[in-house]
Design an enzyme around this catalytic site. Sequence first.
Site, mmCIF file in Angstrom:
data_model
loop_
_atom_site.group_PDB
_atom_site.id
_atom_site.type_symbol
_atom_site.label_atom_id
_atom_site.label_comp_id
_atom_site.label_asym_id
_atom_site.label_seq_id
_atom_site.Cartn_x
_atom_site.Cartn_y
_atom_site.Cartn_z
ATOM 1 N N VAL A 12 0.844 -1.201 0.000
ATOM 2 C CA VAL A 12 0.000 0.000 0.000
ATOM 3 C C VAL A 12 0.879 1.251 0.000
ATOM 4 O O VAL A 12 0.654 2.193 -0.773
ATOM 5 C CB VAL A 12 -0.945 -0.002 1.218
ATOM 6 N N ASP A 33 9.987 3.010 6.861
ATOM 7 C CA ASP A 33 9.576 1.619 7.122
ATOM 8 C C ASP A 33 10.554 0.966 8.087
ATOM 9 O O ASP A 33 11.743 1.284 8.084
ATOM 10 C CB ASP A 33 9.558 0.824 5.796
ATOM 11 N N PRO A 121 -8.091 -1.665 11.300
ATOM 12 C CA PRO A 121 -9.360 -1.063 10.901
ATOM 13 C C PRO A 121 -9.285 0.462 10.970
ATOM 14 O O PRO A 121 -9.134 1.032 12.060
ATOM 15 C CB PRO A 121 -10.370 -1.618 11.898
ATOM 16 N N VAL A 122 -9.371 1.045 9.802
ATOM 17 C CA VAL A 122 -8.952 2.451 9.645
ATOM 18 C C VAL A 122 -9.765 3.418 10.515
ATOM 19 O O VAL A 122 -9.211 4.369 11.073
ATOM 20 C CB VAL A 122 -9.017 2.861 8.151
ATOM 21 N N ASP A 123 -11.067 3.158 10.663
ATOM 22 C CA ASP A 123 -11.884 4.125 11.434
ATOM 23 C C ASP A 123 -11.495 4.113 12.919
ATOM 24 O O ASP A 123 -11.400 5.158 13.572
ATOM 25 C CB ASP A 123 -13.367 3.791 11.282
ATOM 26 N N ASP A 148 -13.597 2.412 -0.913
ATOM 27 C CA ASP A 148 -14.824 1.678 -1.280
ATOM 28 C C ASP A 148 -15.601 2.442 -2.346
ATOM 29 O O ASP A 148 -16.178 1.847 -3.266
ATOM 30 C CB ASP A 148 -15.695 1.481 -0.036
ATOM 31 N N THR A 149 -15.603 3.770 -2.208
ATOM 32 C CA THR A 149 -16.341 4.610 -3.155
ATOM 33 C C THR A 149 -15.751 4.511 -4.553
ATOM 34 O O THR A 149 -16.482 4.351 -5.541
ATOM 35 C CB THR A 149 -16.345 6.071 -2.663
ATOM 36 N N ARG A 151 -13.994 2.048 -5.759
ATOM 37 C CA ARG A 151 -14.266 0.683 -6.245
ATOM 38 C C ARG A 151 -15.714 0.581 -6.731
ATOM 39 O O ARG A 151 -15.995 0.045 -7.803
ATOM 40 C CB ARG A 151 -14.056 -0.328 -5.129
ATOM 41 N N ARG A 153 -17.779 2.867 -7.837
ATOM 42 C CA ARG A 153 -17.969 3.573 -9.107
ATOM 43 C C ARG A 153 -17.386 2.761 -10.283
ATOM 44 O O ARG A 153 -18.016 2.609 -11.321
ATOM 45 C CB ARG A 153 -17.284 4.946 -9.049
ATOM 46 N N HIS A 175 -15.424 1.773 6.984
ATOM 47 C CA HIS A 175 -14.679 1.030 5.944
ATOM 48 C C HIS A 175 -14.651 -0.395 6.455
ATOM 49 O O HIS A 175 -13.686 -0.845 7.070
ATOM 50 C CB HIS A 175 -13.267 1.579 5.774
HETATM 51 C C1 2OP Z 1 -9.006 -2.842 1.348
HETATM 52 O O1 2OP Z 1 -10.228 -2.719 1.436
HETATM 53 C C2 2OP Z 1 -6.808 -2.517 2.414
HETATM 54 O O2 2OP Z 1 -8.853 -2.238 3.641
HETATM 55 C C3 2OP Z 1 -8.198 -2.134 2.394
HETATM 56 O O3 2OP Z 1 -8.429 -3.454 0.439
#
Ligand code: 2OP
Length: 314
Positions: A12, A33, A121-123, A148-149, A151, A153, A175
């Site tokens: 990523v 990193d 988990p990002v949130d 997600d948005t 993707r 679309r 998310h």
């Molecule tokens: C995903 O949905 C990495 O959470 C990310 O692919």
Amino acid sequence: MKVSIIGGGGLVGSCTAFALQMGRIVREIALVDANAELAAGQALDLLHGASVAADQVITSGGYEHIPTSDLVCITAGLRRKPDESRLDLINRNVDLFLGILEQTTAAGLKPGAVVLVVSNPVDVLAYLAAERLDLPTNQVLGLGTQLDTIRFRSLIAERLTLASTQVTALILGEHGDSMVPIWSSATAGGLPLEKYPGWCPKLADELFTRTKGSGAEVIKKKGGAGFAVGLAIGEVIESIALDRRRVLPVSSVQRGCYGLRDVAISVPTVVGHGGVVATHEIDLWPKEVQALRKSGQVLRQTIDTVLARVGAAR
Ligand code: 2OP
């Protein structure tokens, strides 16, 4: 703008760096990193392309890059297993993430720096970052349902053979499993999506289900997402860099938007200089607002579980 990507050696992080290089807007990209050799390799690979890409400084290293960074993007984290939900990741990633926050604070952030959380988990992690970093809340955000948005679309466009860039459809909320499709404002070419030939509720359900499962689908096929995540992050960072004030579905700690409080979750957010400029509580269908609030409850319960284990910020 100097952007440091913590986790820049990984899939990523390196895809984010490539998206920023091809965006040609930020001035400096630092890949940070724990695996210094991997980060140096990613930076060298990017640098090799600089002469046909953009006049940027591309480098790698450790937390010494933090004090001079205008934006810190945190992508480091363990990946989900194909059958694992993002929230299942929580305990494995929270400890790692809290260590990153401590090292970032110790290194020293610029007062005006923005922190963009991508790790999952990002949130939940965006909430912890906002709670623990000594920055104004609006300067801490999570990628949220921006990925997600885009993707959503792209998958809609592919299925209806529409121009991908002409489909506007939004995902809000977590998310994760409780994310919410916003059909009330979905359009293609400026026209209501539901009026398009071939559109039907069954197709809508299929496309949302596939969007929600896209992370796991990519993990199963290639081990983890990179390209789309990098592009999703690039749009957020460049809206900040140029103060574009694009309305994006990113995650930040809410103070009442759609009745959501004390939880980091994705709502329509004006993204510009300094991070979150404003949020918009634009009319949605009642069932969409209800689902958004349910998503907020799911996240709040998880935050409470995490705080019970790690304790609130000191
Ligand atoms: C995903 O949905 C990495 O959470 C990310 O692919």
